[in-house]
Motif scaffolding. Structure first.
Motif, PDB file in Angstrom:
ATOM      1  N   UNK A 286       0.827  -1.213   0.000  1.00 59.61           N
ATOM      2  CA  UNK A 286       0.000   0.000   0.000  1.00 59.61           C
ATOM      3  C   UNK A 286       0.861   1.262   0.000  1.00 59.61           C
ATOM      4  N   UNK A 287       2.114   1.125   0.393  1.00 61.53           N
ATOM      5  CA  UNK A 287       2.999   2.282   0.496  1.00 61.53           C
ATOM      6  C   UNK A 287       3.524   2.709  -0.885  1.00 61.53           C
ATOM      7  N   UNK A 288       4.410   1.908  -1.491  1.00 60.25           N
ATOM      8  CA  UNK A 288       5.040   2.414  -2.716  1.00 60.25           C
ATOM      9  C   UNK A 288       5.281   1.369  -3.805  1.00 60.25           C
ATOM     10  N   UNK A 289       4.691   0.177  -3.683  1.00 56.96           N
ATOM     11  CA  UNK A 289       4.937  -0.848  -4.709  1.00 56.96           C
ATOM     12  C   UNK A 289       4.228  -0.497  -6.021  1.00 56.96           C
ATOM     13  N   UNK A 290       4.855  -0.897  -7.125  1.00 55.02           N
ATOM     14  CA  UNK A 290       4.296  -0.637  -8.453  1.00 55.02           C
ATOM     15  C   UNK A 290       4.104  -1.937  -9.218  1.00 55.02           C
ATOM     16  N   UNK A 291       3.071  -1.944 -10.044  1.00 57.47           N
ATOM     17  CA  UNK A 291       2.908  -2.969 -11.070  1.00 57.47           C
ATOM     18  C   UNK A 291       3.476  -2.339 -12.336  1.00 57.47           C
ATOM     19  N   UNK A 292       4.730  -2.665 -12.657  1.00 52.97           N
ATOM     20  CA  UNK A 292       5.442  -1.945 -13.717  1.00 52.97           C
ATOM     21  C   UNK A 292       5.419  -2.714 -15.023  1.00 52.97           C
ATOM     22  N   UNK A 293       5.277  -1.961 -16.122  1.00 54.83           N
ATOM     23  CA  UNK A 293       5.357  -2.597 -17.433  1.00 54.83           C
ATOM     24  C   UNK A 293       6.380  -1.924 -18.347  1.00 54.83           C
ATOM     25  N   UNK A 294       6.915  -0.782 -17.930  1.00 53.67           N
ATOM     26  CA  UNK A 294       7.951  -0.133 -18.730  1.00 53.67           C
ATOM     27  C   UNK A 294       9.199   0.118 -17.899  1.00 53.67           C
ATOM     28  N   UNK A 295      10.351   0.081 -18.556  1.00 51.03           N
ATOM     29  CA  UNK A 295      11.611   0.479 -17.932  1.00 51.03           C
ATOM     30  C   UNK A 295      12.338   1.406 -18.900  1.00 51.03           C
ATOM     31  N   UNK A 296      12.748   2.564 -18.382  1.00 51.47           N
ATOM     32  CA  UNK A 296      13.407   3.577 -19.227  1.00 51.47           C
ATOM     33  C   UNK A 296      12.596   3.875 -20.480  1.00 51.47           C
ATOM     34  N   UNK A 297      11.299   3.911 -20.334  1.00 51.72           N
ATOM     35  CA  UNK A 297      10.413   4.330 -21.421  1.00 51.72           C
ATOM     36  C   UNK A 297       9.854   3.219 -22.275  1.00 51.72           C
ATOM     37  N   UNK A 298      10.621   2.157 -22.489  1.00 52.87           N
ATOM     38  CA  UNK A 298      10.138   1.074 -23.350  1.00 52.87           C
ATOM     39  C   UNK A 298       9.589  -0.064 -22.505  1.00 52.87           C
ATOM     40  N   UNK A 299       8.899  -0.974 -23.149  1.00 53.69           N
ATOM     41  CA  UNK A 299       8.349  -2.120 -22.416  1.00 53.69           C
ATOM     42  C   UNK A 299       9.487  -2.901 -21.758  1.00 53.69           C
ATOM     43  N   UNK A 300       9.185  -3.531 -20.637  1.00 56.85           N
ATOM     44  CA  UNK A 300      10.184  -4.330 -19.913  1.00 56.85           C
ATOM     45  C   UNK A 300      10.882  -5.289 -20.868  1.00 56.85           C
ATOM     46  N   UNK A 301      12.136  -5.523 -20.652  1.00 54.93           N
ATOM     47  CA  UNK A 301      12.842  -6.566 -21.395  1.00 54.93           C
ATOM     48  C   UNK A 301      12.360  -7.936 -20.890  1.00 54.93           C
ATOM     49  N   UNK A 302      12.382  -8.948 -21.786  1.00 52.52           N
ATOM     50  CA  UNK A 302      11.915 -10.283 -21.355  1.00 52.52           C
ATOM     51  C   UNK A 302      12.592 -10.746 -20.069  1.00 52.52           C
ATOM     52  N   UNK A 303      13.927 -10.506 -19.981  1.00 47.86           N
ATOM     53  CA  UNK A 303      14.675 -10.976 -18.808  1.00 47.86           C
ATOM     54  C   UNK A 303      14.383 -10.161 -17.556  1.00 47.86           C
ATOM     55  N   UNK A 304      13.636  -9.055 -17.708  1.00 45.72           N
ATOM     56  CA  UNK A 304      13.233  -8.257 -16.544  1.00 45.72           C
ATOM     57  C   UNK A 304      11.742  -8.413 -16.257  1.00 45.72           C
ATOM     58  N   UNK A 305      11.126  -9.431 -16.863  1.00 42.58           N
ATOM     59  CA  UNK A 305       9.759  -9.777 -16.475  1.00 42.58           C
ATOM     60  C   UNK A 305       8.661  -9.427 -17.456  1.00 42.58           C
ATOM     61  N   UNK A 306       9.017  -9.141 -18.704  1.00 45.79           N
ATOM     62  CA  UNK A 306       8.008  -8.755 -19.702  1.00 45.79           C
ATOM     63  C   UNK A 306       6.796  -9.673 -19.642  1.00 45.79           C
ATOM     64  N   UNK A 307       5.567  -9.163 -19.639  1.00 49.32           N
ATOM     65  CA  UNK A 307       5.277  -7.730 -19.764  1.00 49.32           C
ATOM     66  C   UNK A 307       5.074  -6.993 -18.438  1.00 49.32           C
TER      67      UNK A 307
END
Ligand code: CO
Length: 424
Positions: free
Chosen positions: A224-245
């Protein structure tokens, strides 16, 4: 000796003579570069690359680094790699600057290889102690309000091979299980509010879609504090090795919690005691007891240059450069020592300073060839000061793998070579 070699030498001598008036650092840099240069490309000649048209646009639909930068890459350590599907690669920290890690260089840690998730088939299930279980598609997540945050991600095992003494010769290997990127994603709080969390809920189980089904228990308060459900890193979609999508972002907490290929969040009232928080990712102390749920990554720093993979080329002016980070907040100060921790001077932090993010620090030094014992220590805005390795061992012993944030020492020898050492 051929005529061409003679001419090369003569040109080099002239060039160096002409450069004698500039600052010492400039001469040193030029001399190091000239060792590999072809005289025909050096001033006052017109270089080869100026004599013909270059490659046109569109040849590289997705840009790649210059071919001259091909040794800037993630690397593995052979004896740490039982199988590539359950292993780790390291960020080349010594070859980077600033605070942002390029996407293709972020270290990897997988437990069951890289899942190849078709974004059309991607689903995130949210269930357990909620009023209304929900399933989100990727499009659903992208339609929700989003935020951009720069965070470091550090594996709890970063520097884990250094508990019993200096071992791996390079910042890439001693500290390269960290990276720092800007994430775009939805606050997890928003999804939990949509589902309606029951009043007595306390924990979440977060689970990945990889073959290992990587899962961990996460306190609801953190979610509830600061966690994110992230889908982009540095502007582009996550790399496969970083958990795409989609991956979980757990700012300042150990990387093992940042579940990749995130497929399920279950709400409960107690932890699940998964494999990754019982047999792994606990910290064994001297008395045989183990610390559990040690989530926060404490303040830490490392000098990335000079370092064993980045020796010093000649005497004169040099910039000592490094990274610092803290899972408790902002890095407030970084000190550098040239003599193994006897004297400390405050380094200059340059670039943005974000919460639970990396900062870049510099310390300028005129090197006369004396032996240096380089150290850095980070402080954060909670008042925490990065400890020496010995101070850390007094409390933690040497049985741990995880959470080694002790001060690193690099010995710079008179010939400029650098070695991983410890000072007594
Ligand atoms: Co831990």
């Amino acid at each position: 000796m051929t005529e061409r070699t003679d001419k090369t030498r003569a040109t080099r001598r002239r060039f160096l003579a002409g450069a004698a008036g500039v600052a010492a650092a400039g001469v040193t840099a030029a001399r190091a570069d000239n060792a590999k240069s072809l005289a025909k490309n050096l001033p006052p000649n017109v270089a080869d690359w100026s004599k013909s048209l270059g490659e046109g646009v569109g040849v590289r639909a997705y840009g790649t680094p210059s071919k001259f930068e091909k040794d800037v890459q993630r690397r593995t350590v052979g004896w740490l790699t039982a199988t590539p599907e359950s292993s780790v690669s390291f960020t080349p920290l010594h070859q980077l600057d600033g605070i942002i890690t390029p996407n293709g260089l972020c270290f990897e840690r997988h437990h069951g290889g890289i899942a190849e998730v078709d974004p059309n088939d991607y689903r995130l299930m949210l269930h357990g102690m909620v009023d209304k279980p929900l399933v989100f598609t990727l499009e659903d997540l992208k339609r929700l309000p989003r935020v951009n945050r720069v965070y470091f991600l550090e594996c709890a095992a970063n520097s884990g091979m250094e508990w019993r003494g200096a071992q791996l010769n390079g910042a890439q290997y001693t500290h390269g299980m960290v990276h720092c990127v800007q994430y775009t994603g939805v606050p997890l709080k928003l999804l939990l509010e949509q589902a309606g969390v029951k009043p007595n809920a306390k924990w979440l189980m977060v689970e990945g879609g990889d073959a290992a089904g990587m899962n961990r228990s996460l306190p609801l308060a953190k979610a509830l504090d600061d966690c994110l459900i992230a889908y982009r890193m540095n502007g582009e979609m996550l790399r496969p090795e970083q958990g795409y999508p989609v991956r979980l972002v757990v700012p300042g907490w150990e990387g093992n919690l940042w579940i990749k290929w995130l497929r399920r969040i279950k709400v409960g009232d107690q932890p699940w005691y998964t494999r990754e928080e019982t047999s792994k990712y606990t910290d064994l102390l001297e008395d045989g007891k183990a610390r559990q749920f040690t989530f926060v990554m404490d303040a830490k720093s490392v000098i990335t240059s000079p370092s064993p993979q980045m020796p010093v080329h000649g005497k004169g002016f040099m910039v000592i450069s490094g990274l610092a980070w803290s899972g408790r907040g902002k890095v407030s100060r970084v000190d550098v020592s040239l003599d193994g921790g006897r004297n400390w001077r405050t380094a200059k932090i340059d670039g943005p300073v974000f919460d639970k993010s990396c900062v870049r620090f510099y310390y300028e030094h005129e090197w006369t060839g004396e032996q240096l014992l380089l150290q850095s220590r980070a402080m954060d805005d909670s008042g925490y000061v990065q400890p020496s390795k010995d101070a850390l061992r007094k409390i933690r012993g040497v049985n741990s793998i995880y959470h080694n944030n002790g001060i690193q020492t690099w010995a710079v020898k008179s010939d400029g070579e650098v070695e991983n050492v410890e000072v007594g």
